[in-house]
Design an enzyme around this catalytic site. Structure first.
Site, mmCIF file in Angstrom:
data_model
loop_
_atom_site.group_PDB
_atom_site.id
_atom_site.type_symbol
_atom_site.label_atom_id
_atom_site.label_comp_id
_atom_site.label_asym_id
_atom_site.label_seq_id
_atom_site.Cartn_x
_atom_site.Cartn_y
_atom_site.Cartn_z
ATOM 1 N N CYS A 65 -10.364 -8.256 5.555
ATOM 2 C CA CYS A 65 -9.302 -8.476 6.112
ATOM 3 C C CYS A 65 -9.362 -9.224 7.282
ATOM 4 O O CYS A 65 -10.706 -10.031 7.577
ATOM 5 C CB CYS A 65 -7.917 -7.219 6.646
ATOM 6 S SG CYS A 65 -6.244 -7.783 5.842
ATOM 7 N N HIS A 102 -7.286 -2.712 2.310
ATOM 8 C CA HIS A 102 -7.298 -1.108 3.868
ATOM 9 C C HIS A 102 -7.365 -0.223 2.636
ATOM 10 O O HIS A 102 -7.319 -0.150 1.120
ATOM 11 C CB HIS A 102 -6.651 -1.472 4.315
ATOM 12 C CG HIS A 102 -6.393 -3.128 5.279
ATOM 13 N ND1 HIS A 102 -7.627 -2.642 6.372
ATOM 14 C CD2 HIS A 102 -6.114 -4.657 5.256
ATOM 15 C CE1 HIS A 102 -7.184 -4.184 6.969
ATOM 16 N NE2 HIS A 102 -6.501 -4.461 6.273
HETATM 17 N N1 GLN Z 1 -3.925 -11.155 11.525
HETATM 18 C C1 GLN Z 1 -4.629 -11.286 9.772
HETATM 19 C C2 GLN Z 1 -3.503 -11.526 8.963
HETATM 20 O O1 GLN Z 1 -2.545 -11.659 9.610
HETATM 21 C C3 GLN Z 1 -5.832 -10.321 9.264
HETATM 22 C C4 GLN Z 1 -5.032 -8.766 9.320
HETATM 23 C C5 GLN Z 1 -5.509 -7.678 8.807
HETATM 24 O O2 GLN Z 1 -6.786 -7.407 9.244
HETATM 25 N N2 GLN Z 1 -4.554 -6.335 7.812
HETATM 26 O O3 GLN Z 1 -3.828 -12.061 7.634
#
Ligand code: GLN
Length: 251
Positions: free
Chosen positions: A97, A198
Protein backbone atom coordinates in the site's frame (compact mmCIF):
# COMPACT_ATOMS: atom_id res chain seq x y z
CA UNK A 1 29.64 -24.72 9.85
CA UNK A 2 28.13 -21.19 10.13
CA UNK A 3 24.35 -21.25 10.46
CA UNK A 4 22.48 -20.18 7.32
CA UNK A 5 21.17 -16.65 7.76
CA UNK A 6 18.17 -14.65 6.55
CA UNK A 7 18.12 -10.89 7.15
CA UNK A 8 14.86 -8.96 6.85
CA UNK A 9 15.17 -5.18 6.46
CA UNK A 10 12.15 -3.31 7.84
CA UNK A 11 11.76 0.19 6.36
CA UNK A 12 10.25 2.77 8.76
CA UNK A 13 8.77 0.31 11.29
CA UNK A 14 7.69 3.24 13.48
CA UNK A 15 5.77 5.09 10.74
CA UNK A 16 4.81 2.70 7.93
CA UNK A 17 3.11 -0.13 9.74
CA UNK A 18 -0.71 -0.35 9.66
CA UNK A 19 -3.45 -2.98 9.44
CA UNK A 20 -1.26 -5.71 10.89
CA UNK A 21 1.64 -5.24 8.46
CA UNK A 22 4.03 -6.35 11.23
CA UNK A 23 2.68 -9.86 10.72
CA UNK A 24 4.66 -10.02 7.46
CA UNK A 25 7.92 -9.58 9.33
CA UNK A 26 7.03 -12.29 11.85
CA UNK A 27 6.03 -14.69 9.07
CA UNK A 28 9.29 -14.24 7.14
CA UNK A 29 11.38 -14.71 10.30
CA UNK A 30 9.46 -17.73 11.58
CA UNK A 31 9.39 -19.57 8.24
CA UNK A 32 13.15 -19.15 7.99
CA UNK A 33 13.73 -20.18 11.62
CA UNK A 34 11.56 -23.30 11.18
CA UNK A 35 14.01 -24.28 8.45
CA UNK A 36 17.05 -23.81 10.64
CA UNK A 37 18.01 -20.32 9.51
CA UNK A 38 19.41 -17.70 11.82
CA UNK A 39 16.71 -15.13 10.99
CA UNK A 40 17.04 -11.51 12.05
CA UNK A 41 15.34 -8.19 11.41
CA UNK A 42 17.17 -4.93 10.76
CA UNK A 43 15.05 -1.86 11.50
CA UNK A 44 15.69 0.88 8.94
CA UNK A 45 14.30 4.12 10.37
CA UNK A 46 14.81 7.65 9.12
CA UNK A 47 18.35 8.96 8.63
CA UNK A 48 21.52 7.23 7.52
CA UNK A 49 21.44 3.50 8.30
CA UNK A 50 24.04 0.72 8.11
CA UNK A 51 23.74 -2.87 6.90
CA UNK A 52 21.35 -2.58 3.94
CA UNK A 53 23.82 -4.57 1.78
CA UNK A 54 23.29 -7.61 4.05
CA UNK A 55 19.51 -7.59 3.73
CA UNK A 56 17.82 -10.44 1.84
CA UNK A 57 14.19 -9.32 2.02
CA UNK A 58 13.11 -5.69 2.52
CA UNK A 59 9.64 -4.94 3.86
CA UNK A 60 7.96 -1.55 3.36
CA UNK A 61 4.54 -1.34 5.01
CA UNK A 62 1.54 0.92 4.59
CA UNK A 63 0.85 4.34 6.07
CA UNK A 64 -1.66 7.16 5.89
CA UNK A 65 -0.86 10.29 3.87
CA UNK A 66 0.54 11.90 7.03
CA UNK A 67 3.11 9.16 7.54
CA UNK A 68 4.02 9.06 3.85
CA UNK A 69 4.70 12.82 4.06
CA UNK A 70 7.14 12.08 6.92
CA UNK A 71 9.16 9.42 5.06
CA UNK A 72 9.27 10.23 1.32
CA UNK A 73 12.18 12.71 1.54
CA UNK A 74 14.21 10.32 3.68
CA UNK A 75 13.53 7.54 1.18
CA UNK A 76 14.94 9.69 -1.63
CA UNK A 77 17.88 11.02 0.37
CA UNK A 78 19.01 8.05 2.46
CA UNK A 79 17.45 4.81 1.22
CA UNK A 80 17.09 4.93 -2.57
CA UNK A 81 20.75 4.32 -3.47
CA UNK A 82 21.48 1.45 -1.02
CA UNK A 83 18.07 -0.13 -1.73
CA UNK A 84 18.63 -0.13 -5.50
CA UNK A 85 22.15 -1.52 -4.97
CA UNK A 86 20.88 -4.32 -2.71
CA UNK A 87 18.10 -5.27 -5.16
CA UNK A 88 20.57 -5.22 -8.06
CA UNK A 89 22.59 -7.72 -6.00
CA UNK A 90 19.57 -10.02 -5.64
CA UNK A 91 17.65 -8.80 -2.59
CA UNK A 92 13.85 -8.77 -2.79
CA UNK A 93 11.36 -6.07 -1.71
CA UNK A 94 7.81 -6.63 -0.47
CA UNK A 95 5.96 -3.30 -0.38
CA UNK A 96 2.37 -2.87 0.81
CA UNK A 97 0.00 0.00 0.00
CA UNK A 98 1.63 3.31 1.09
CA UNK A 99 5.08 1.70 0.77
CA UNK A 100 4.18 0.30 -2.66
CA UNK A 101 3.05 3.77 -3.78
CA UNK A 102 6.33 5.47 -2.72
CA UNK A 103 8.46 2.96 -4.67
CA UNK A 104 6.73 4.24 -7.81
CA UNK A 105 7.13 7.57 -9.61
CA UNK A 106 4.85 9.52 -7.19
CA UNK A 107 1.89 9.44 -4.83
CA UNK A 108 -0.59 12.33 -5.12
CA UNK A 109 -3.05 12.88 -2.29
CA UNK A 110 -6.75 13.59 -2.80
CA UNK A 111 -5.92 17.24 -2.02
CA UNK A 112 -3.44 17.30 -4.92
CA UNK A 113 -0.20 17.26 -2.89
CA UNK A 114 2.42 15.16 -4.70
CA UNK A 115 5.07 13.09 -2.89
CA UNK A 116 7.81 12.05 -5.35
CA UNK A 117 8.66 8.35 -5.18
CA UNK A 118 11.97 6.69 -6.02
CA UNK A 119 10.75 5.32 -9.37
CA UNK A 120 12.03 1.83 -8.64
CA UNK A 121 8.81 0.48 -10.15
CA UNK A 122 7.01 1.89 -13.18
CA UNK A 123 3.78 2.89 -11.44
CA UNK A 124 2.08 6.17 -10.48
CA UNK A 125 -0.63 6.74 -7.91
CA UNK A 126 -3.27 9.43 -7.57
CA UNK A 127 -5.74 9.39 -4.69
CA UNK A 128 -9.44 9.74 -5.28
CA UNK A 129 -12.16 10.91 -2.89
CA UNK A 130 -13.62 7.44 -2.28
CA UNK A 131 -11.56 4.91 -0.29
CA UNK A 132 -11.35 1.30 -1.41
CA UNK A 133 -12.00 -0.79 1.72
CA UNK A 134 -12.69 -4.50 2.16
CA UNK A 135 -11.62 -8.11 1.57
CA UNK A 136 -9.67 -8.85 -1.61
CA UNK A 137 -9.09 -12.05 -3.57
CA UNK A 138 -6.45 -12.05 -6.29
CA UNK A 139 -5.67 -14.66 -8.96
CA UNK A 140 -1.92 -14.21 -9.00
CA UNK A 141 0.20 -14.38 -12.11
CA UNK A 142 3.17 -15.95 -10.36
CA UNK A 143 4.05 -19.24 -11.99
CA UNK A 144 4.06 -22.31 -9.76
CA UNK A 145 2.51 -20.49 -6.79
CA UNK A 146 0.28 -22.98 -4.99
CA UNK A 147 -2.43 -21.92 -4.19
CA UNK A 148 -2.55 -19.37 -7.00
CA UNK A 149 -4.97 -17.19 -5.08
CA UNK A 150 -3.87 -14.44 -2.68
CA UNK A 151 -6.23 -13.17 0.00
CA UNK A 152 -6.10 -10.00 2.08
CA UNK A 153 -7.69 -6.70 3.01
CA UNK A 154 -7.45 -3.30 1.35
CA UNK A 155 -7.95 0.24 2.64
CA UNK A 156 -6.64 2.98 0.36
CA UNK A 157 -7.64 6.13 -1.53
CA UNK A 158 -4.78 5.80 -4.01
CA UNK A 159 -5.41 4.59 -7.57
CA UNK A 160 -2.29 3.02 -8.98
CA UNK A 161 -1.61 2.72 -12.71
CA UNK A 162 1.11 0.46 -14.12
CA UNK A 163 3.49 1.59 -16.85
CA UNK A 164 4.86 -0.79 -19.49
CA UNK A 165 7.85 -1.92 -17.38
CA UNK A 166 5.67 -3.25 -14.54
CA UNK A 167 3.39 -6.27 -14.70
CA UNK A 168 0.47 -6.88 -12.33
CA UNK A 169 0.87 -9.24 -9.38
CA UNK A 170 -2.49 -10.61 -10.46
CA UNK A 171 -6.12 -9.99 -11.33
CA UNK A 172 -8.75 -9.16 -8.73
CA UNK A 173 -11.48 -11.75 -8.30
CA UNK A 174 -12.98 -9.62 -5.55
CA UNK A 175 -12.12 -6.10 -4.37
CA UNK A 176 -10.75 -2.97 -6.08
CA UNK A 177 -7.03 -3.68 -6.30
CA UNK A 178 -4.80 -1.11 -7.99
CA UNK A 179 -7.47 1.33 -9.15
CA UNK A 180 -10.92 -0.24 -9.14
CA UNK A 181 -11.04 0.04 -12.95
CA UNK A 182 -8.58 -2.20 -14.83
CA UNK A 183 -8.98 -5.33 -12.67
CA UNK A 184 -5.29 -5.53 -11.78
CA UNK A 185 -3.74 -5.84 -8.35
CA UNK A 186 -0.21 -5.02 -7.27
CA UNK A 187 2.90 -5.16 -9.38
CA UNK A 188 5.95 -7.28 -10.04
CA UNK A 189 9.05 -5.64 -11.49
CA UNK A 190 12.60 -6.98 -11.05
CA UNK A 191 13.11 -7.72 -7.37
CA UNK A 192 10.11 -5.67 -6.22
CA UNK A 193 6.67 -7.03 -5.37
CA UNK A 194 4.08 -4.34 -4.61
CA UNK A 195 0.52 -4.94 -3.39
CA UNK A 196 -2.47 -3.32 -1.71
CA UNK A 197 -3.04 -6.41 0.42
CA UNK A 198 -2.92 -5.80 4.17
CA UNK A 199 -4.32 -8.18 6.73
CA UNK A 200 -1.47 -8.97 7.21
CA UNK A 201 -0.68 -10.58 3.85
CA UNK A 202 1.87 -13.34 4.47
CA UNK A 203 0.33 -15.29 7.40
CA UNK A 204 -2.66 -16.24 5.21
CA UNK A 205 -0.52 -16.63 2.06
CA UNK A 206 2.42 -18.79 3.17
CA UNK A 207 3.17 -19.75 -0.44
CA UNK A 208 3.98 -16.12 -1.18
CA UNK A 209 6.24 -15.86 1.88
CA UNK A 210 8.21 -18.86 0.61
CA UNK A 211 8.34 -17.40 -2.89
CA UNK A 212 9.98 -14.25 -1.47
CA UNK A 213 12.41 -16.17 0.77
CA UNK A 214 13.39 -18.54 -2.06
CA UNK A 215 13.97 -15.68 -4.51
CA UNK A 216 16.04 -13.75 -1.95
CA UNK A 217 18.19 -16.76 -1.04
CA UNK A 218 18.64 -17.84 -4.63
CA UNK A 219 21.87 -15.83 -4.77
CA UNK A 220 23.13 -17.91 -1.84
CA UNK A 221 22.54 -21.09 -3.86
CA UNK A 222 19.14 -21.94 -2.32
CA UNK A 223 16.66 -23.22 -4.93
CA UNK A 224 14.29 -25.18 -2.72
CA UNK A 225 12.95 -24.76 0.83
CA UNK A 226 11.94 -27.69 2.99
CA UNK A 227 8.21 -28.23 3.27
CA UNK A 228 6.39 -26.92 6.35
CA UNK A 229 3.01 -27.96 7.76
CA UNK A 230 0.86 -25.05 6.50
CA UNK A 231 -2.49 -26.62 7.33
CA UNK A 232 -3.50 -23.80 9.71
CA UNK A 233 -2.41 -21.04 7.32
CA UNK A 234 -4.11 -22.64 4.33
CA UNK A 235 -7.28 -23.26 6.32
CA UNK A 236 -7.40 -19.52 7.05
CA UNK A 237 -6.81 -18.84 3.36
CA UNK A 238 -9.58 -21.23 2.31
CA UNK A 239 -11.92 -19.70 4.89
CA UNK A 240 -11.50 -16.26 3.29
CA UNK A 241 -12.18 -17.72 -0.17
CA UNK A 242 -15.25 -19.55 1.10
CA UNK A 243 -16.57 -16.58 3.09
CA UNK A 244 -16.15 -14.30 0.11
CA UNK A 245 -17.79 -16.68 -2.37
CA UNK A 246 -21.29 -15.06 -2.53
CA UNK A 247 -19.80 -11.54 -2.73
CA UNK A 248 -17.16 -12.60 -5.31
CA UNK A 249 -19.97 -13.81 -7.59
CA UNK A 250 -21.76 -10.43 -7.24
CA UNK A 251 -18.67 -8.25 -7.98
N1 GLN B 1 -2.23 6.83 2.16
C1 GLN B 1 -2.33 5.89 1.09
C2 GLN B 1 -3.72 5.82 0.50
O1 GLN B 1 -4.61 6.24 1.07
C3 GLN B 1 -1.91 4.50 1.57
C4 GLN B 1 -2.84 3.93 2.59
C5 GLN B 1 -2.31 2.61 3.19
O2 GLN B 1 -1.11 2.35 3.27
N2 GLN B 1 -3.23 1.77 3.66
O3 GLN B 1 -3.92 5.30 -0.53
Amino acid sequence: MAKKRLTVGWLYPDLMNIYGDRGNILTLLKRAEWRGYDARVLELGRGTVKGMAEVDVFFFGGGQDREQALVYEDLLEHKQAPLEKAVAAGAIVLAVCGGYQLLGHYYQTAEGERFPGIGMIDVKTEAGKKRFIGDVIVDSGIEGLEPQTLVGFENHSGRTFLGSAARPLGKVRMGSGNNGADGTEGCLQGGVLGTYLHGSLLPKNPQLADYLIRRALNRRGVSELSKLDDSAELAAHARILQRAQPRAQQS
